[in-house]
Design a protein around this motif. Structure first.
Motif, short mmCIF file in Angstrom:
data_model
loop_
_atom_site.label_atom_id
_atom_site.label_comp_id
_atom_site.label_asym_id
_atom_site.label_seq_id
_atom_site.Cartn_x
_atom_site.Cartn_y
_atom_site.Cartn_z
N GLN A 141 0.83 -1.20 0.00
CA GLN A 141 0.00 0.00 0.00
C GLN A 141 0.87 1.25 0.00
O GLN A 141 0.58 2.23 -0.70
CB GLN A 141 -0.93 0.01 1.21
CG GLN A 141 -1.91 1.18 1.22
CD GLN A 141 -2.84 1.16 0.02
OE1 GLN A 141 -3.66 0.26 -0.13
NE2 GLN A 141 -2.71 2.14 -0.86
N LEU A 158 -7.29 8.42 -3.59
CA LEU A 158 -6.92 7.25 -2.80
C LEU A 158 -8.14 6.36 -2.67
O LEU A 158 -9.12 6.75 -2.03
CB LEU A 158 -6.41 7.67 -1.42
CG LEU A 158 -5.13 8.52 -1.39
CD1 LEU A 158 -4.82 8.94 0.05
CD2 LEU A 158 -3.96 7.75 -1.98
N PRO A 161 -7.50 2.94 0.83
CA PRO A 161 -6.11 2.69 1.21
C PRO A 161 -5.93 1.82 2.45
O PRO A 161 -4.84 1.28 2.67
CB PRO A 161 -5.56 4.10 1.45
CG PRO A 161 -6.75 4.93 1.78
CD PRO A 161 -7.86 4.37 0.95
#
Length: 235
Positions: A141, A158, A161
């Motif tokens: 990640q 994003l 995440p």
């Protein structure tokens, strides 16, 4: 900075997004929260040109970028860290990051972006020659976010995440989101962890069944009784 107006998206006969209006101002972190199937990823896919909009507009400043080709995003200073990370498993950390800078020809800028990523994520520097497929989920990640930053974006998307990560790594990722904002990057955060998302954001939108049902200051959203019950586990 980014304004979405009356956005509709269909998957065949399924009306997935139903007249979405959403706005992101420069320098903000804006969260989009909602349950599985609410349309969060569909919205990101439509804004980034992966899924074609049926109608409506996506405006970047004063430019209409509706149905933009995904490969053109970096030229508009937009980058995305996708759901599921999608790193290149057989390539090293360094090679994955270099791919993120494909649109940049200035070697000095690329080196500056490496330094930026390794300052944010020192663990990646420690694993610079390691194949991405051998990294832990949290490290992957970090790599996905780092790769997205390599194109010097002004606007960063994003997508989930924190998905599948250990709690301590989730906290680290959210700390990095705050740091990225401090560096001047505007962020749209699509996230199921509503509690952390709202703590991290300036403003938020709640998406349910393809409709925006609530919007406003993130703290006000977090204190809304319906949001507390549905997304924060507070009855």
């Amino acid at each position: 900075m980014l304004k979405i107006q009356g956005l509709n998206t269909h998957y065949g006969a399924i009306h997935a997004l139903k007249g979405i209006d959403l706005e992101i101002h420069k320098g903000e972190v804006v969260s989009l929260i909602g349950s599985n199937g609410a349309g969060k990823s569909t919205l990101l896919s439509t804004v980034t040109g992966i899924q074609k909009a049926s109608s409506g507009k996506v405006m970047l400043y004063d430019e209409d970028i509706t149905n933009i080709a995904p490969y053109q995003l970096s030229k508009k200073k937009i980058s995305i860290s996708p759901e599921g990370r999608e790193v290149f498993p057989d390539l090293t950390v360094l090679e994955n990051l270099r791919i993120g800078a494909f649109s940049i020809s200035n070697k000095g800028e690329i080196e500056k972006n490496y330094d930026r990523v390794f300052t944010l994520f020192p663990r990646l520097k420690e694993r610079i020659k390691q194949q991405a497929g051998t990294l832990s989920g949290g490290e992957q990640q970090m790599l996905a976010v780092g790769r997205a930053l390599m194109s010097s974006p002004e606007l960063l998307f994003l997508d989930e995440p924190s998905l599948g990560l250990a709690p301590n790594i989730v906290l680290l990722i959210f700390d990095m989101i705050k740091e990225i904002q401090k560096q001047g990057v505007t962020i749209l955060l699509v996230e199921q962890n509503a509690n952390l998302a709202l703590q991290t954001s300036n403003r938020a939108y709640v998406l349910e069944n393809g409709l925006i049902t609530m919007q406003g200051d993130a703290r006000e959203i977090a204190n809304n009784p319906k949001v507390k019950e549905a997304y924060l586990g507070i009855g």
